[in-house]
Design an enzyme around this catalytic site. Structure first.
Site, mmCIF file in Angstrom:
data_model
loop_
_atom_site.group_PDB
_atom_site.id
_atom_site.type_symbol
_atom_site.label_atom_id
_atom_site.label_comp_id
_atom_site.label_asym_id
_atom_site.label_seq_id
_atom_site.Cartn_x
_atom_site.Cartn_y
_atom_site.Cartn_z
ATOM 1 N N GLU A 1 0.850 -1.193 0.000
ATOM 2 C CA GLU A 1 0.000 0.000 0.000
ATOM 3 C C GLU A 1 0.880 1.235 0.000
ATOM 4 O O GLU A 1 0.861 2.029 0.913
ATOM 5 C CB GLU A 1 -0.959 -0.015 1.208
ATOM 6 C CG GLU A 1 -1.635 -1.351 1.366
ATOM 7 C CD GLU A 1 -3.040 -1.309 1.970
ATOM 8 O OE1 GLU A 1 -3.587 -2.392 2.180
ATOM 9 O OE2 GLU A 1 -3.560 -0.221 2.233
ATOM 10 N N SER A 2 1.632 1.386 -1.040
ATOM 11 C CA SER A 2 2.481 2.539 -1.379
ATOM 12 C C SER A 2 4.000 2.387 -1.354
ATOM 13 O O SER A 2 4.530 1.474 -1.908
ATOM 14 C CB SER A 2 2.029 3.809 -0.704
ATOM 15 O OG SER A 2 0.938 4.319 -1.424
ATOM 16 N N CYS B 1 -1.323 4.312 1.652
ATOM 17 C CA CYS B 1 -2.726 4.630 1.405
ATOM 18 C C CYS B 1 -3.607 3.596 2.089
ATOM 19 O O CYS B 1 -3.154 2.902 2.999
ATOM 20 C CB CYS B 1 -2.996 4.684 -0.092
ATOM 21 S SG CYS B 1 -2.551 3.178 -0.954
ATOM 22 N N SER C 1 1.396 0.555 -8.699
ATOM 23 C CA SER C 1 2.335 1.397 -7.960
ATOM 24 C C SER C 1 3.663 1.404 -8.676
ATOM 25 O O SER C 1 4.056 0.398 -9.264
ATOM 26 C CB SER C 1 2.570 0.842 -6.559
ATOM 27 O OG SER C 1 1.476 1.080 -5.725
ATOM 28 N N HIS D 1 0.930 6.146 -7.623
ATOM 29 C CA HIS D 1 0.041 5.107 -7.114
ATOM 30 C C HIS D 1 -1.341 5.335 -7.689
ATOM 31 O O HIS D 1 -1.823 6.464 -7.711
ATOM 32 C CB HIS D 1 0.019 5.132 -5.579
ATOM 33 C CG HIS D 1 1.376 4.899 -5.015
ATOM 34 N ND1 HIS D 1 1.917 3.652 -4.933
ATOM 35 C CD2 HIS D 1 2.334 5.765 -4.596
ATOM 36 C CE1 HIS D 1 3.164 3.758 -4.454
ATOM 37 N NE2 HIS D 1 3.435 5.032 -4.247
ATOM 38 N N GLU E 1 -10.622 2.318 -9.727
ATOM 39 C CA GLU E 1 -12.058 2.004 -9.717
ATOM 40 C C GLU E 1 -12.935 3.241 -9.848
ATOM 41 O O GLU E 1 -12.720 4.259 -9.180
ATOM 42 C CB GLU E 1 -12.455 1.262 -8.428
ATOM 43 C CG GLU E 1 -11.882 -0.137 -8.298
ATOM 44 C CD GLU E 1 -10.669 -0.196 -7.389
ATOM 45 O OE1 GLU E 1 -9.788 0.686 -7.515
ATOM 46 O OE2 GLU E 1 -10.618 -1.101 -6.546
#
Lengths: 342, 132
Positions: free
Chosen positions: A63-64, A78, A236, A249, A253
């Site tokens: 997540e990043s 994130c 990413s 990143h 959606e």
């Protein structure tokens, strides 16, 4: 706007250290990998790819991103990660290497789904209280501020803390950091960040394909890129070019699409370079809304931002500027499409 | 997702010295020994994979278990590990500026390379070049 979904907006933490030992020129890069993994575990993310050069190490996370320089660590995460939980263990590991914290910087935009955030990220006040509890006493200059835009649910949050010597270091710091947040991405372009059905390409291979297909490798052709594509969608990348990083990143959606671009440059860079880089990055996504936060010791560099973004059909709607200990000037600008797309 | 990814990279520990866990992943510390090895592999039709890394490089450590596993899996491929600080001339000759850098060679000529701890890309390229 969806009721709930993946939170693209990141939290960013930058910690700067200093040490007396001249032999430790690798500094924080000497923190062993297992210890870094421990820190990331506390935050709730893991490493998926990495690359390093003579100046720093760059890790792509689940997540990043994480960047480790000899005297500086930058973590940007994130989703619902608890980024601030990394402060205490990082200070601990740095301390074992005789490195002392001298600056701390925490920034973020506004969450699309603020109610989904765990403690201490429930609101900015809680975050500031939490950081302060974990900072050593030598960081005597502290400031927290929320920089507004016309939209009350779209602001830029900044907290910085510095020790008494930050004035001396200021003249040596010519860095400019650009933090670009994009929402309402062009649907057709966002679809490129979904894995193709039936495609068994995994992780870094799928990521490389997305980098090339979307023209991300063109933003800075001389950078080495470390990329990763997530299942079923999401992307990413970290770019390394000498001592400079860049990172992108993407949460593609529809309903909560988001993309971020961050890079560091110098106040001495050619205008053309900064303008071109920002322009190319934003064009990959053609977003309807862009916010850019520019941090540096220069009070003029932010003017290049509008020159980069406005020719793309985006109009600057708000502007806010403030001064923070150690970080210098932070300028927060928001742009929206000059003519609204239907 | 976290635990799957953690096991993605973790594997058996690989030794750093000459006696590595896999006999086909040799580490070279001296330029003459490296040159001898390079010249001998050049005469064969084997694919050679050079891993340029550094002892202080975190991303290199990330890749080590996956690389050991690949050395075991692709027994017809020659894997060599070179430390850029110990063999700076070789690193410069191959233009290894970011790490880890994996250079794939056939008959002494570079056919491809992978920059960064990219397990999937490296495995795909090794598979592609190892036969013909």
């Amino acid at each position: 706007m969806a009721v709930s979904g993946f939170e693209g907006f990141e939290k960013r933490l930058e910690l700067q250290f200093f040490g007396d030992d001249p032999l430790e020129n690798m500094g924080l890069r000497l923190i062993d990998f297992e210890s870094l993994e421990q820190v990331l575990h506390a935050v709730n993310c893991t490493v998926v790819s990495a690359v390093g050069n003579h100046f720093f190490d760059a890790y792509v996370l689940s997540e990043s991103s994480l960047f480790v320089y000899p005297n500086k660590i930058i973590i940007k995460t994130c989703g619902t990660t608890q980024l601030l939980k990394s402060v205490r263990p990082l200070i601990h590991f740095a301390d074992k290497l005789n490195l002392t914290l001298c600056e701390c910087r925490y920034t973020r935009g506004s969450f699309i789904f603020p109610k989904s955030q765990p403690f201490p990220h429930t609101n900015f006040k809680e975050e500031v209280i939490y950081i302060e509890e974990n900072l050593p006493n030598n960081l005597v200059y502290r400031k927290a501020a929320v920089m507004p835009s016309k939209n009350p649910s779209y602001s830029w949050h900044v907290f910085t803390a510095a020790d008494q010597n930050h004035h001396r270091r200021r003249s040596l710091n010519s860095d400019v950091t650009f933090e670009v947040c994009m929402t309402e991405l062009d649907r057709h372009l966002a679809r490129r960040f979904f894995k193709k059905t039936g495609d068994c390409k995994t992780g870094d291979l799928a990521g490389k394909e997305m980098t090339e297909l979307t023209g991300i490798d063109d933003i800075n052709p001389s950078a080495f890129i470390c990329d990763f594509a997530f299942d079923p969608c999401g992307y990413s990348m970290n770019g390394i070019d000498g001592d400079r990083y860049s990172t992108i990143h993407v949460t593609p959606e529809d309903g909560y699409s988001y993309a971020s671009f961050e890079c560091v440059g110098s106040v001495y860079d050619d205008d053309v370079d900064i303008v071109e880089t920002l322009k190319k990055a934003v064009q990959v996504f053609k977003p309807a809304t862009v916010s850019i936060s520019t941090t540096s010791n220069s009070r003029e560099v932010w003017t290049k931002v509008a020159r980069a973004i406005e020719p793309l059909g985006l109009k600057c709607r708000t502007f806010a500027m403030d001064e923070f200990p150690a970080a210098g000037s932070v300028v927060f600008q928001t742009f929206t499409a000059a003519t609204r797309r239907k | 997702m976290g635990s799957v990814l953690a096991s993605f990279f973790n594997g058996p520990n690989s030794a750093e010295e000459d006696s590595s866990s896999s006999s086909l992943l040799q580490t070279f510390h001296s330029a003459p020994r490296w040159q001898l090895h390079f010249d001998s592999v050049k005469e064969t039709s084997k694919l050679m994979v050079i891993d340029f890394s550094a002892s202080w490089c975190g991303p290199c450590k990330l890749m080590e278990p996956a690389l050991s596993a690949m050395a075991d899996k692709f027994s017809d491929v020659e894997f060599a590990k070179l430390d850029v600080d110990q063999l700076p001339d070789v690193a410069q000759e191959f233009g290894a500026q970011a790490m880890p850098t994996f250079v794939l060679l056939k008959k002494g000529k570079e056919v491809d390379r992978v920059v960064g701890a990219k397990k999937d890309e490296l495995e795909k390229k090794i598979d592609k070049y190892r036969c013909c």
